[in-house]
Write a protein that holds these residues in place. Sequence first.
Motif, mmCIF file in Angstrom:
data_model
loop_
_atom_site.group_PDB
_atom_site.id
_atom_site.type_symbol
_atom_site.label_atom_id
_atom_site.label_comp_id
_atom_site.label_asym_id
_atom_site.label_seq_id
_atom_site.Cartn_x
_atom_site.Cartn_y
_atom_site.Cartn_z
ATOM 1 N N GLY A 146 22.270 -8.418 21.917
ATOM 2 C CA GLY A 146 23.291 -9.405 21.570
ATOM 3 C C GLY A 146 24.689 -8.849 21.742
ATOM 4 N N ARG A 147 24.886 -7.600 21.287
ATOM 5 C CA ARG A 147 26.198 -6.976 21.458
ATOM 6 C C ARG A 147 26.535 -6.799 22.932
ATOM 7 N NH1 ARG A 147 25.849 -2.170 16.857
ATOM 8 N NH2 ARG A 147 25.965 -3.554 15.025
ATOM 9 N N LEU A 148 25.512 -6.427 23.707
ATOM 10 C CA LEU A 148 25.730 -6.266 25.142
ATOM 11 C C LEU A 148 26.105 -7.595 25.781
ATOM 12 C CD1 LEU A 148 25.656 -4.515 27.675
ATOM 13 C CD2 LEU A 148 23.205 -4.970 27.844
ATOM 14 N N ALA A 149 25.403 -8.666 25.376
ATOM 15 C CA ALA A 149 25.723 -9.994 25.915
ATOM 16 C C ALA A 149 27.139 -10.406 25.517
ATOM 17 C CB ALA A 149 24.710 -11.018 25.411
ATOM 18 N N ASP A 150 27.502 -10.130 24.247
ATOM 19 C CA ASP A 150 28.864 -10.452 23.812
ATOM 20 C C ASP A 150 29.897 -9.643 24.599
ATOM 21 O OD1 ASP A 150 27.812 -12.183 21.973
ATOM 22 O OD2 ASP A 150 27.909 -10.764 20.298
ATOM 23 N N SER A 151 29.581 -8.362 24.825
ATOM 24 C CA SER A 151 30.508 -7.518 25.591
ATOM 25 C C SER A 151 30.644 -8.018 27.017
ATOM 26 C CB SER A 151 30.022 -6.065 25.579
ATOM 27 O OG SER A 151 29.970 -5.557 24.262
ATOM 28 N N GLY A 179 0.827 -1.200 0.000
ATOM 29 C CA GLY A 179 0.000 0.000 0.000
ATOM 30 C C GLY A 179 0.858 1.244 0.000
ATOM 31 N N TRP A 180 0.154 2.391 0.137
ATOM 32 C CA TRP A 180 0.828 3.683 0.090
ATOM 33 C C TRP A 180 0.794 4.348 1.464
ATOM 34 C CZ3 TRP A 180 3.008 5.800 -4.422
ATOM 35 C CH2 TRP A 180 2.796 5.066 -5.581
ATOM 36 N N VAL A 181 1.952 4.922 1.851
ATOM 37 C CA VAL A 181 2.044 5.665 3.110
ATOM 38 C C VAL A 181 2.738 6.998 2.821
ATOM 39 C CG1 VAL A 181 2.118 3.615 4.572
ATOM 40 C CG2 VAL A 181 4.258 4.613 3.736
ATOM 41 N N GLU A 182 2.569 7.940 3.732
ATOM 42 C CA GLU A 182 3.208 9.244 3.562
ATOM 43 C C GLU A 182 4.728 9.098 3.668
ATOM 44 O OE1 GLU A 182 1.377 12.774 5.359
ATOM 45 O OE2 GLU A 182 -0.110 11.388 6.213
ATOM 46 N N SER A 183 5.443 9.770 2.778
ATOM 47 C CA SER A 183 6.901 9.631 2.675
ATOM 48 C C SER A 183 7.624 10.110 3.941
ATOM 49 C CB SER A 183 7.425 10.423 1.473
ATOM 50 O OG SER A 183 6.813 9.987 0.286
ATOM 51 N N ARG A 184 7.046 11.124 4.605
ATOM 52 C CA ARG A 184 7.739 11.679 5.762
ATOM 53 C C ARG A 184 7.790 10.708 6.942
ATOM 54 N NH1 ARG A 184 3.556 16.146 8.288
ATOM 55 N NH2 ARG A 184 1.644 14.914 8.127
ATOM 56 N N TYR A 185 6.967 9.652 6.882
ATOM 57 C CA TYR A 185 6.963 8.681 7.970
ATOM 58 C C TYR A 185 7.879 7.484 7.688
ATOM 59 C CZ TYR A 185 2.865 11.249 9.558
ATOM 60 O OH TYR A 185 2.012 12.231 9.977
ATOM 61 N N VAL A 186 8.633 7.565 6.601
ATOM 62 C CA VAL A 186 9.532 6.464 6.229
ATOM 63 C C VAL A 186 10.968 6.902 6.493
ATOM 64 C CG1 VAL A 186 10.327 4.954 4.365
ATOM 65 C CG2 VAL A 186 7.918 5.639 4.489
ATOM 66 N N THR A 187 11.762 6.028 7.041
ATOM 67 C CA THR A 187 13.164 6.326 7.341
ATOM 68 C C THR A 187 14.029 5.131 6.976
ATOM 69 O OG1 THR A 187 14.724 6.942 9.110
ATOM 70 C CG2 THR A 187 12.904 5.500 9.715
ATOM 71 N N ASP A 188 15.307 5.408 6.753
ATOM 72 C CA ASP A 188 16.240 4.313 6.475
ATOM 73 C C ASP A 188 17.004 3.885 7.717
ATOM 74 O OD1 ASP A 188 17.721 6.570 6.801
ATOM 75 O OD2 ASP A 188 18.840 6.405 4.920
ATOM 76 N N GLU A 189 16.650 4.480 8.856
ATOM 77 C CA GLU A 189 17.273 4.086 10.118
ATOM 78 C C GLU A 189 16.529 2.887 10.696
ATOM 79 O OE1 GLU A 189 17.392 7.368 12.736
ATOM 80 O OE2 GLU A 189 18.737 8.566 11.466
ATOM 81 N N MET A 190 17.300 1.939 11.188
ATOM 82 C CA MET A 190 16.697 0.733 11.755
ATOM 83 C C MET A 190 15.808 1.094 12.945
ATOM 84 S SD MET A 190 18.596 -2.699 13.141
ATOM 85 C CE MET A 190 19.282 -3.053 11.532
ATOM 86 N N SER A 191 14.693 0.451 13.022
ATOM 87 C CA SER A 191 13.762 0.740 14.104
ATOM 88 C C SER A 191 14.309 0.254 15.440
ATOM 89 C CB SER A 191 12.413 0.063 13.826
ATOM 90 O OG SER A 191 12.580 -1.348 13.848
ATOM 91 N N ARG A 192 13.795 0.844 16.483
ATOM 92 C CA ARG A 192 14.231 0.453 17.815
ATOM 93 C C ARG A 192 13.874 -0.991 18.118
ATOM 94 N NH1 ARG A 192 12.054 5.900 20.907
ATOM 95 N NH2 ARG A 192 13.393 7.378 19.777
ATOM 96 N N ALA A 193 12.742 -1.418 17.555
ATOM 97 C CA ALA A 193 12.320 -2.801 17.794
ATOM 98 C C ALA A 193 13.337 -3.795 17.233
ATOM 99 C CB ALA A 193 10.945 -3.036 17.168
ATOM 100 N N GLU A 194 13.958 -3.465 16.079
ATOM 101 C CA GLU A 194 14.959 -4.357 15.505
ATOM 102 C C GLU A 194 16.347 -4.080 16.082
ATOM 103 O OE1 GLU A 194 15.010 -4.601 11.309
ATOM 104 O OE2 GLU A 194 13.107 -5.678 11.230
ATOM 105 N N GLN A 195 16.573 -2.849 16.525
ATOM 106 C CA GLN A 195 17.855 -2.526 17.136
ATOM 107 C C GLN A 195 18.015 -3.212 18.495
ATOM 108 O OE1 GLN A 195 18.411 1.686 17.432
ATOM 109 N NE2 GLN A 195 18.533 1.987 15.215
ATOM 110 N N LEU A 196 16.898 -3.393 19.191
ATOM 111 C CA LEU A 196 16.966 -3.925 20.550
ATOM 112 C C LEU A 196 17.624 -5.300 20.619
ATOM 113 C CD1 LEU A 196 16.327 -3.556 23.527
ATOM 114 C CD2 LEU A 196 14.044 -4.491 23.095
ATOM 115 N N PRO A 197 17.224 -6.309 19.810
ATOM 116 C CA PRO A 197 17.904 -7.599 19.907
ATOM 117 C C PRO A 197 19.365 -7.527 19.491
ATOM 118 C CG PRO A 197 16.141 -7.661 18.258
ATOM 119 C CD PRO A 197 16.083 -6.341 18.910
ATOM 120 N N ILE A 198 19.679 -6.659 18.507
ATOM 121 C CA ILE A 198 21.075 -6.523 18.092
ATOM 122 C C ILE A 198 21.906 -5.922 19.214
ATOM 123 C CG2 ILE A 198 22.605 -5.373 16.458
ATOM 124 C CD1 ILE A 198 20.376 -5.520 14.400
ATOM 125 N N ILE A 199 21.356 -4.851 19.811
ATOM 126 C CA ILE A 199 22.066 -4.210 20.923
ATOM 127 C C ILE A 199 22.177 -5.168 22.108
ATOM 128 C CG2 ILE A 199 21.953 -2.327 22.595
ATOM 129 C CD1 ILE A 199 20.634 -0.643 20.411
#
Length: 201
Positions: free
Chosen positions: A107-112, A85-105
Amino acid sequence: MFRKWLALVMVAFSFQAFGLQDTPDMEPSSSHYIKDELYIFMHSGAGRNYRILGSVEAGTPITILENNRDAEFMKIKEHTEGRTGWVESRYVTDEMSRAEQLPIISGRLADSQASLQGLQSENGRLKQQLSSARRELNELKTQTDSQAREIKQLSSTLENQEKDEMVKWFTRGGMVAGAGVLLGVILTFLPKKRGRNSEWV
């Protein structure tokens, strides 16, 4: 009444200008997201007047299929449900969302943390080795000092023995020399035997 309508028109224009400033210049591709802390609607076409297909939650990963810069809308495909579908362009970003950043962070925290625990364990082991090496060094130093004292005592004993031996040799030599002198003196005082020829003279 006119003032109210004028205020509404100004607010509408201000929102439109704000939307133009925030419109991202993105090409069709994946690895894009709906901005965090937003809850937007997906339309069937590039505009708000098109039918609403549903809502898209903040942080949803999407793929941009088409970018209509004139209408300030983007055609997207959700990664979770596969909707298009179509959404307004201003609500789209190329930065990873916090929801997806959380498991990565996380994991990095656990590795650290695991790396930190490993380093702490290694540090403890090295401290134990250092303490053991210091103890061995102190023991070797004590043994060296003891051996040095023993060597000094043995050297002193050997030196005393050499001195005693020299004194003994000098004493014996003196006794032998004295005995020789005494024997020579005694021999000089002994009477000489007369020869046979001297008796007939």
